[in-house]
Design a protein around this motif. Structure first.
Motif, PDB file in Angstrom:
ATOM      1  N   VAL A 104       8.971  -2.509   4.725  1.00 29.61           N
ATOM      2  CA  VAL A 104       8.859  -1.984   3.371  1.00 29.61           C
ATOM      3  C   VAL A 104       9.283  -3.059   2.372  1.00 29.61           C
ATOM      4  CG1 VAL A 104       9.836  -0.358   1.721  1.00 29.61           C
ATOM      5  CG2 VAL A 104       9.108   0.447   3.966  1.00 29.61           C
ATOM      6  N   HIS A 111       7.287  -3.603  -4.000  1.00 24.94           N
ATOM      7  CA  HIS A 111       6.173  -2.651  -3.976  1.00 24.94           C
ATOM      8  C   HIS A 111       6.679  -1.237  -4.242  1.00 24.94           C
ATOM      9  CE1 HIS A 111       2.916  -0.272  -1.764  1.00 24.94           C
ATOM     10  NE2 HIS A 111       2.379  -0.712  -2.863  1.00 24.94           N
ATOM     11  N   VAL A 112       7.806  -0.889  -3.657  1.00 25.03           N
ATOM     12  CA  VAL A 112       8.400   0.428  -3.897  1.00 25.03           C
ATOM     13  C   VAL A 112       8.665   0.618  -5.388  1.00 25.03           C
ATOM     14  CG1 VAL A 112      10.465   1.832  -3.540  1.00 25.03           C
ATOM     15  CG2 VAL A 112       9.369   0.708  -1.597  1.00 25.03           C
ATOM     16  N   VAL A 159       5.437   1.324  -7.132  1.00 29.59           N
ATOM     17  CA  VAL A 159       4.956   2.677  -6.843  1.00 29.59           C
ATOM     18  C   VAL A 159       5.760   3.698  -7.651  1.00 29.59           C
ATOM     19  CG1 VAL A 159       4.821   4.444  -5.047  1.00 29.59           C
ATOM     20  CG2 VAL A 159       4.058   2.116  -4.560  1.00 29.59           C
ATOM     21  N   ARG A 206       4.662   3.703 -11.202  1.00 29.95           N
ATOM     22  CA  ARG A 206       3.356   4.348 -11.410  1.00 29.95           C
ATOM     23  C   ARG A 206       3.449   5.860 -11.252  1.00 29.95           C
ATOM     24  NH1 ARG A 206      -1.245   0.222  -9.148  1.00 29.95           N
ATOM     25  NH2 ARG A 206      -0.636  -1.494 -10.520  1.00 29.95           N
ATOM     26  N   LEU A 207       4.282   6.307 -10.322  1.00 30.18           N
ATOM     27  CA  LEU A 207       4.492   7.754 -10.200  1.00 30.18           C
ATOM     28  C   LEU A 207       5.029   8.308 -11.508  1.00 30.18           C
ATOM     29  CD1 LEU A 207       6.079   8.490  -6.698  1.00 30.18           C
ATOM     30  CD2 LEU A 207       3.759   8.961  -7.490  1.00 30.18           C
ATOM     31  N   MET A 254      -1.054   2.379 -18.535  1.00 22.44           N
ATOM     32  CA  MET A 254      -0.767   2.424 -17.086  1.00 22.44           C
ATOM     33  C   MET A 254      -1.193   1.127 -16.407  1.00 22.44           C
ATOM     34  SD  MET A 254      -1.714   6.267 -15.901  1.00 22.44           S
ATOM     35  CE  MET A 254      -0.942   6.108 -14.297  1.00 22.44           C
ATOM     36  N   VAL A 264      -7.185   4.509 -15.174  1.00 18.80           N
ATOM     37  CA  VAL A 264      -6.179   5.561 -15.335  1.00 18.80           C
ATOM     38  C   VAL A 264      -6.487   6.739 -14.406  1.00 18.80           C
ATOM     39  CG1 VAL A 264      -5.265   7.275 -16.943  1.00 18.80           C
ATOM     40  CG2 VAL A 264      -5.540   4.898 -17.675  1.00 18.80           C
ATOM     41  N   ARG A 277      -5.574   5.925 -10.907  1.00 19.91           N
ATOM     42  CA  ARG A 277      -4.123   5.949 -10.674  1.00 19.91           C
ATOM     43  C   ARG A 277      -3.573   7.360 -10.676  1.00 19.91           C
ATOM     44  NH1 ARG A 277      -1.637   0.526 -13.472  1.00 19.91           N
ATOM     45  NH2 ARG A 277      -2.919  -0.915 -12.236  1.00 19.91           N
ATOM     46  N   LEU A 278      -4.107   8.211 -11.525  1.00 20.59           N
ATOM     47  CA  LEU A 278      -3.693   9.621 -11.497  1.00 20.59           C
ATOM     48  C   LEU A 278      -3.987  10.219 -10.128  1.00 20.59           C
ATOM     49  CD1 LEU A 278      -4.762  11.287 -14.874  1.00 20.59           C
ATOM     50  CD2 LEU A 278      -2.481  10.645 -14.105  1.00 20.59           C
ATOM     51  N   ARG A 279      -5.168   9.892  -9.646  1.00 23.92           N
ATOM     52  CA  ARG A 279      -5.558  10.428  -8.336  1.00 23.92           C
ATOM     53  C   ARG A 279      -4.631   9.899  -7.232  1.00 23.92           C
ATOM     54  NH1 ARG A 279      -7.274  14.311  -5.192  1.00 23.92           N
ATOM     55  NH2 ARG A 279      -8.082  13.501  -3.254  1.00 23.92           N
ATOM     56  N   ALA A 330      -1.612   8.781  -7.501  1.00 20.14           N
ATOM     57  CA  ALA A 330      -0.273   9.323  -7.675  1.00 20.14           C
ATOM     58  C   ALA A 330      -0.212  10.754  -7.164  1.00 20.14           C
ATOM     59  CB  ALA A 330       0.137   9.264  -9.144  1.00 20.14           C
ATOM     60  N   LEU A 355      -0.203  10.786  -3.368  1.00 20.41           N
ATOM     61  CA  LEU A 355       1.094  10.373  -2.846  1.00 20.41           C
ATOM     62  C   LEU A 355       2.145  11.474  -3.049  1.00 20.41           C
ATOM     63  CD1 LEU A 355       3.110   8.409  -1.660  1.00 20.41           C
ATOM     64  CD2 LEU A 355       3.288   7.297  -3.910  1.00 20.41           C
ATOM     65  N   LEU A 365       6.930   5.752   0.179  1.00 24.29           N
ATOM     66  CA  LEU A 365       6.732   4.998  -1.062  1.00 24.29           C
ATOM     67  C   LEU A 365       6.261   3.586  -0.765  1.00 24.29           C
ATOM     68  CD1 LEU A 365       9.809   5.954  -3.256  1.00 24.29           C
ATOM     69  CD2 LEU A 365       7.487   6.824  -3.398  1.00 24.29           C
ATOM     70  N   GLY A 366       6.884   2.980   0.251  1.00 25.67           N
ATOM     71  CA  GLY A 366       6.546   1.602   0.577  1.00 25.67           C
ATOM     72  C   GLY A 366       5.159   1.474   1.170  1.00 25.67           C
ATOM     73  N   ALA A 401       2.587   3.380   0.428  1.00 27.38           N
ATOM     74  CA  ALA A 401       1.530   3.885  -0.453  1.00 27.38           C
ATOM     75  C   ALA A 401       0.685   2.736  -0.993  1.00 27.38           C
ATOM     76  CB  ALA A 401       2.147   4.646  -1.614  1.00 27.38           C
ATOM     77  N   ALA A 402      -0.622   2.955  -0.968  1.00 27.34           N
ATOM     78  CA  ALA A 402      -1.530   1.958  -1.539  1.00 27.34           C
ATOM     79  C   ALA A 402      -1.796   2.322  -2.990  1.00 27.34           C
ATOM     80  CB  ALA A 402      -2.839   1.949  -0.748  1.00 27.34           C
ATOM     81  N   MET A 403      -1.108   1.649  -3.885  1.00 26.68           N
ATOM     82  CA  MET A 403      -1.328   1.984  -5.308  1.00 26.68           C
ATOM     83  C   MET A 403      -1.511   0.723  -6.150  1.00 26.68           C
ATOM     84  SD  MET A 403       1.185   5.144  -6.106  1.00 26.68           S
ATOM     85  CE  MET A 403       0.475   5.435  -7.702  1.00 26.68           C
TER      86      MET A 403
END
Lengths: 144, 144
Positions: A23, A27-28, A31, A34-35, A144, B31, B34-36, B38, B41, B139-140, B142-144
DNA sequence: CCCACATAGTTAGCATGGTAACTATGTGGA
DNA sequence: TCCACATAGTTACCATGCTAACTATGTGGG
């Protein structure tokens, strides 16, 4: 929704993720940020839609029907393929949109009698048309 | 949460945003994506926490107390400054955490009798410690 | 001093999300 | 043909979010 006002510090993230293999703490951090932005934006969208007496799901359901190419009606099961909510929630959403007079059974019903074809009423069309620009303005203005 | 399975096509976004001044369709697309991500996740996180019988808000409330530097207790009003939920929701969240035996009134109560100081029980500590690595792994990863 | 106002937390009532289980209808293979 | 299974939608029930309004306690100016 992600409800932290203040994100964990980089130090805390680093110390916690040290225990977790593979991890990357940076990156965490990304994320989490963005959350947080997504949650804030979603709240703003909900507040905006509420001024038009719509929930997010109600609005998206209207959009699915309004924006379907070549057709002006969809069945519930078709909406549920485009909208990521459970069947009972969709059922209730459609019910509330019909109660508001924004949605009505389509003139042409499908042969399969289990399905209910739905289309926008005139009022539904006009509400959707009124709300759409503000919705996209929010999306476009989001940092964003 | 943002509940679209399929995002609107670039063509549709372009046509809609054409009516809205100062909106960049590509930014809107970003946007929406990213909403999707988030939302997806957040659902994964909720599903993971549910396997430990915790809601997201319950977990975050535990984290606020567990990670407070220099102290091992917080009052509800202090938690609410860190956690972005309404007072009644926080009140219920604390109640459910106390019912589960994860949270208890702190030994040292504040002078201000309106406040209730709260700290983790041993069980609360151990649940939190068990859950944290999986949470950060999600969190780590997640592909964001 | 004391009363108006501020702050901490709870209660009441509602909206919207979920799962499980139900009814009704369609479908396909023995 | 017909029965088992699949699919469309609803009902029942519960968890969690919200706002408004409440109680209890603290605080500060006249």
């Amino acid at each position: 929704m992600f409800f932290l006002k203040e994100l964990p510090s980089s130090e805390m993230i680093a110390s916690v993720t040290a225990d977790v293999p593979d991890v990357d703490p940076e990156h965490v951090q990304t994320v989490l940020e963005r959350l947080r932005s997504a949650s804030v934006l979603l709240r703003d969208i909900e507040a905006f839609l509420r001024t038009h007496a719509l929930s997010q799901t109600q609005f998206l359901a209207l959009m699915m029907i309004a924006r379907e190419p070549e057709r002006n009606s969809l069945s519930a099961v078709e909406i549920s393929k485009r909208l990521d909510v459970s069947k009972p929630v969709l059922s209730k959403t459609i019910g509330s949109l019909m109660d508001k007079g924004l949605l009505a059974p389509a003139k042409e019903q499908p042969v399969d009698q289990r399905q209910k074809q739905l289309s926008l009423t005139e009022k539904g069309q006009s509400v959707f048309t009124n709300v759409l620009p503000g919705y996209f303005a929010l999306l476009g203005g989001a940092a964003m």
